[in-house]
Design a protein around this motif. Structure first.
Motif, PDB file in Angstrom:
ATOM      1  N   GLY A 119      97.656  31.781  39.650  1.00 36.11           N
ATOM      2  CA  GLY A 119      98.149  31.021  40.789  1.00 36.11           C
ATOM      3  C   GLY A 119      98.654  29.657  40.392  1.00 36.11           C
ATOM      4  O   GLY A 119      98.691  29.293  39.213  1.00 36.11           O
ATOM      5  N   ARG A 120      99.047  28.896  41.393  1.00 34.50           N
ATOM      6  CA  ARG A 120      99.439  27.499  41.202  1.00 34.50           C
ATOM      7  C   ARG A 120      98.290  26.623  41.679  1.00 34.50           C
ATOM      8  O   ARG A 120      97.864  26.705  42.828  1.00 34.50           O
ATOM      9  N   TRP A 121      97.806  25.774  40.787  1.00 35.18           N
ATOM     10  CA  TRP A 121      96.650  24.926  41.047  1.00 35.18           C
ATOM     11  C   TRP A 121      97.060  23.461  41.028  1.00 35.18           C
ATOM     12  O   TRP A 121      97.895  23.050  40.232  1.00 35.18           O
ATOM     13  N   ARG A 122      96.418  22.664  41.865  1.00 35.83           N
ATOM     14  CA  ARG A 122      96.666  21.224  41.887  1.00 35.83           C
ATOM     15  C   ARG A 122      95.391  20.484  41.514  1.00 35.83           C
ATOM     16  O   ARG A 122      94.317  20.751  42.060  1.00 35.83           O
ATOM     17  N   LEU A 123      95.504  19.553  40.585  1.00 33.70           N
ATOM     18  CA  LEU A 123      94.361  18.783  40.110  1.00 33.70           C
ATOM     19  C   LEU A 123      93.921  17.778  41.163  1.00 33.70           C
ATOM     20  O   LEU A 123      94.734  17.000  41.670  1.00 33.70           O
ATOM     21  N   VAL A 124      92.631  17.776  41.491  1.00 32.62           N
ATOM     22  CA  VAL A 124      92.099  16.790  42.441  1.00 32.62           C
ATOM     23  C   VAL A 124      91.098  15.838  41.790  1.00 32.62           C
ATOM     24  O   VAL A 124      90.787  14.788  42.356  1.00 32.62           O
ATOM     25  N   PHE A 125      90.624  16.206  40.589  1.00 36.22           N
ATOM     26  CA  PHE A 125      89.692  15.319  39.884  1.00 36.22           C
ATOM     27  C   PHE A 125      89.616  15.725  38.426  1.00 36.22           C
ATOM     28  O   PHE A 125      89.641  16.905  38.089  1.00 36.22           O
ATOM     29  N   THR A 126      89.508  14.712  37.547  1.00 36.58           N
ATOM     30  CA  THR A 126      89.222  14.971  36.140  1.00 36.58           C
ATOM     31  C   THR A 126      88.583  13.735  35.516  1.00 36.58           C
ATOM     32  O   THR A 126      88.777  12.608  35.991  1.00 36.58           O
ATOM     33  N   THR A 127      87.828  13.945  34.450  1.00 35.34           N
ATOM     34  CA  THR A 127      87.283  12.838  33.677  1.00 35.34           C
ATOM     35  C   THR A 127      88.170  12.522  32.475  1.00 35.34           C
ATOM     36  O   THR A 127      87.855  11.625  31.694  1.00 35.34           O
ATOM     37  N   SER A 128      89.280  13.250  32.315  1.00 31.56           N
ATOM     38  CA  SER A 128      90.173  13.058  31.171  1.00 31.56           C
ATOM     39  C   SER A 128      91.068  11.833  31.381  1.00 31.56           C
ATOM     40  O   SER A 128      91.936  11.823  32.255  1.00 31.56           O
ATOM     41  N   GLU A 129      90.869  10.813  30.556  1.00 31.88           N
ATOM     42  CA  GLU A 129      91.692   9.616  30.650  1.00 31.88           C
ATOM     43  C   GLU A 129      93.149   9.928  30.300  1.00 31.88           C
ATOM     44  O   GLU A 129      94.071   9.334  30.856  1.00 31.88           O
ATOM     45  N   SER A 130      93.373  10.848  29.360  1.00 32.32           N
ATOM     46  CA  SER A 130      94.739  11.166  28.961  1.00 32.32           C
ATOM     47  C   SER A 130      95.504  11.865  30.073  1.00 32.32           C
ATOM     48  O   SER A 130      96.697  11.614  30.272  1.00 32.32           O
ATOM     49  N   ILE A 131      94.825  12.716  30.837  1.00 30.95           N
ATOM     50  CA  ILE A 131      95.483  13.379  31.960  1.00 30.95           C
ATOM     51  C   ILE A 131      95.790  12.382  33.063  1.00 30.95           C
ATOM     52  O   ILE A 131      96.869  12.381  33.655  1.00 30.95           O
ATOM     53  N   LEU A 132      94.858  11.499  33.355  1.00 33.13           N
ATOM     54  CA  LEU A 132      95.063  10.497  34.395  1.00 33.13           C
ATOM     55  C   LEU A 132      96.064   9.432  33.958  1.00 33.13           C
ATOM     56  O   LEU A 132      96.628   8.724  34.795  1.00 33.13           O
ATOM     57  N   GLY A 133      96.276   9.301  32.653  1.00 36.77           N
ATOM     58  CA  GLY A 133      97.251   8.342  32.147  1.00 36.77           C
ATOM     59  C   GLY A 133      96.833   6.899  32.316  1.00 36.77           C
ATOM     60  O   GLY A 133      97.684   6.009  32.404  1.00 36.77           O
ATOM     61  N   THR A 134      95.538   6.633  32.340  1.00 35.82           N
ATOM     62  CA  THR A 134      95.062   5.278  32.611  1.00 35.82           C
ATOM     63  C   THR A 134      95.427   4.288  31.517  1.00 35.82           C
ATOM     64  O   THR A 134      95.477   3.083  31.759  1.00 35.82           O
ATOM     65  N   ARG A 135      95.689   4.798  30.309  1.00 40.05           N
ATOM     66  CA  ARG A 135      96.029   3.900  29.211  1.00 40.05           C
ATOM     67  C   ARG A 135      97.532   3.827  28.959  1.00 40.05           C
ATOM     68  O   ARG A 135      97.976   3.170  28.020  1.00 40.05           O
ATOM     69  N   ARG A 136      98.311   4.508  29.759  1.00 40.01           N
ATOM     70  CA  ARG A 136      99.766   4.448  29.601  1.00 40.01           C
ATOM     71  C   ARG A 136     100.333   3.216  30.304  1.00 40.01           C
ATOM     72  O   ARG A 136      99.699   2.639  31.195  1.00 40.01           O
ATOM     73  N   MET A 137     101.541   2.824  29.911  1.00 45.21           N
ATOM     74  CA  MET A 137     102.248   1.789  30.652  1.00 45.21           C
ATOM     75  C   MET A 137     102.456   2.283  32.075  1.00 45.21           C
ATOM     76  O   MET A 137     102.681   3.482  32.306  1.00 45.21           O
ATOM     77  N   ARG A 138     102.369   1.387  33.044  1.00 47.61           N
ATOM     78  CA  ARG A 138     102.367   1.777  34.446  1.00 47.61           C
ATOM     79  C   ARG A 138     103.503   2.736  34.836  1.00 47.61           C
ATOM     80  O   ARG A 138     103.261   3.719  35.539  1.00 47.61           O
TER      81      ARG A 138
END
Length: 227
Positions: free
Chosen positions: A107-126
């Motif tokens: 199926g097609r899934w949508r992410l609603v939560f993760t602990t992965s900083e790389s997926i959330l992009g918290t360290r990327r330029m805005r």
């Protein structure tokens, strides 16, 4: 490349018929003050939201979604502990012990939560941080998967395609990444681009998975797979 490890949080398929949502009502009470109670969360949340229309308005799944929202998809590290406590409780009630063998996985899934900083992009330029809508398509029959994210205000789409190799336990897959996409640019993945993911909870509408780096992923199904 590490962001590609999201790629499967086990990486579901009939479109769900949604009942008409009641008139949205809001409450000044903070979410974390209500999710511990077995209450009708549509009374305190925006009932037009897709997650709540699909999952209903009470029970452990909806309390988990409420906590995930309070944690801003995982960006609020102080709220992660509350989400993970609900994850552990729900995993104990997993109705699909061998998700790799279940048609619910596709199926097609949508992410609603993760602990992965790389997926959330918290360290990327805005400008290069992904928008909240992060998708994952799985075709269990073809053993293929695809992740998609949008950056630059939604103008640029990044993607990754992978081949899945199920393990004998019925819940774990080896993920072999095949191709990365940055907008219209397509690049072959290096042979070292691999990951391991285990689905720890799966039903018609929700999936929880854990990666080999210790990250947790919570996803809700949007409909049939597009791959």
């Amino acid at each position: 490349m590490r962001a590609a490890l999201f790629l499967l949080a086990a990486v579901s398929s009939k479109a769900l018929s949604l009942r008409a949502a009641p008139t949205p009502r809001r409450c000044a009470t903070r979410l974390h003050a209500t999710v511990e109670d077995d209450v009708d969360l549509c009374e305190v949340l925006n009932a037009s939201d897709e997650e709540f229309r699909k999952l209903g308005c009470a029970g452990p799944r909806i309390r988990l979604i409420a906590e995930a929202r309070e944690a801003r998809q995982g960006r609020d590290e102080k709220r992660r502990g509350a989400v993970l406590s609900h994850v552990e409780a729900l995993e104990k009630e997993n109705p699909t012990p061998k998700p790799n063998e279940s048609p619910l996985l596709s199926g097609r899934w949508r992410l609603v939560f993760t602990t992965s900083e790389s997926i959330l992009g918290t360290r990327r330029m805005r400008p290069f941080r992904p928008r909240r809508r992060i998708l994952q398509d799985i075709n269990a029959g073809k053993l293929t998967a695809k992740n998609e994210e949008w950056v630059l205000g939604g103008l640029l789409r990044n993607s990754v395609r992978a081949k899945l190799e199920p393990r004998d336990d019925g819940a774990t897959v080896d993920v072999i990444f095949k191709r990365f996409g940055i907008g219209w640019l397509k690049l072959p993945a290096p042979k070292s681009a691999r990951g391991v993911l285990t689905t720890t909870y799966l039903d018609d509408e929700m999936r929880i998975s854990r990666g080999d780096r210790g990250n947790v992923f919570i996803l809700v199904k949007e409909g049939p797979s597009k791959i």
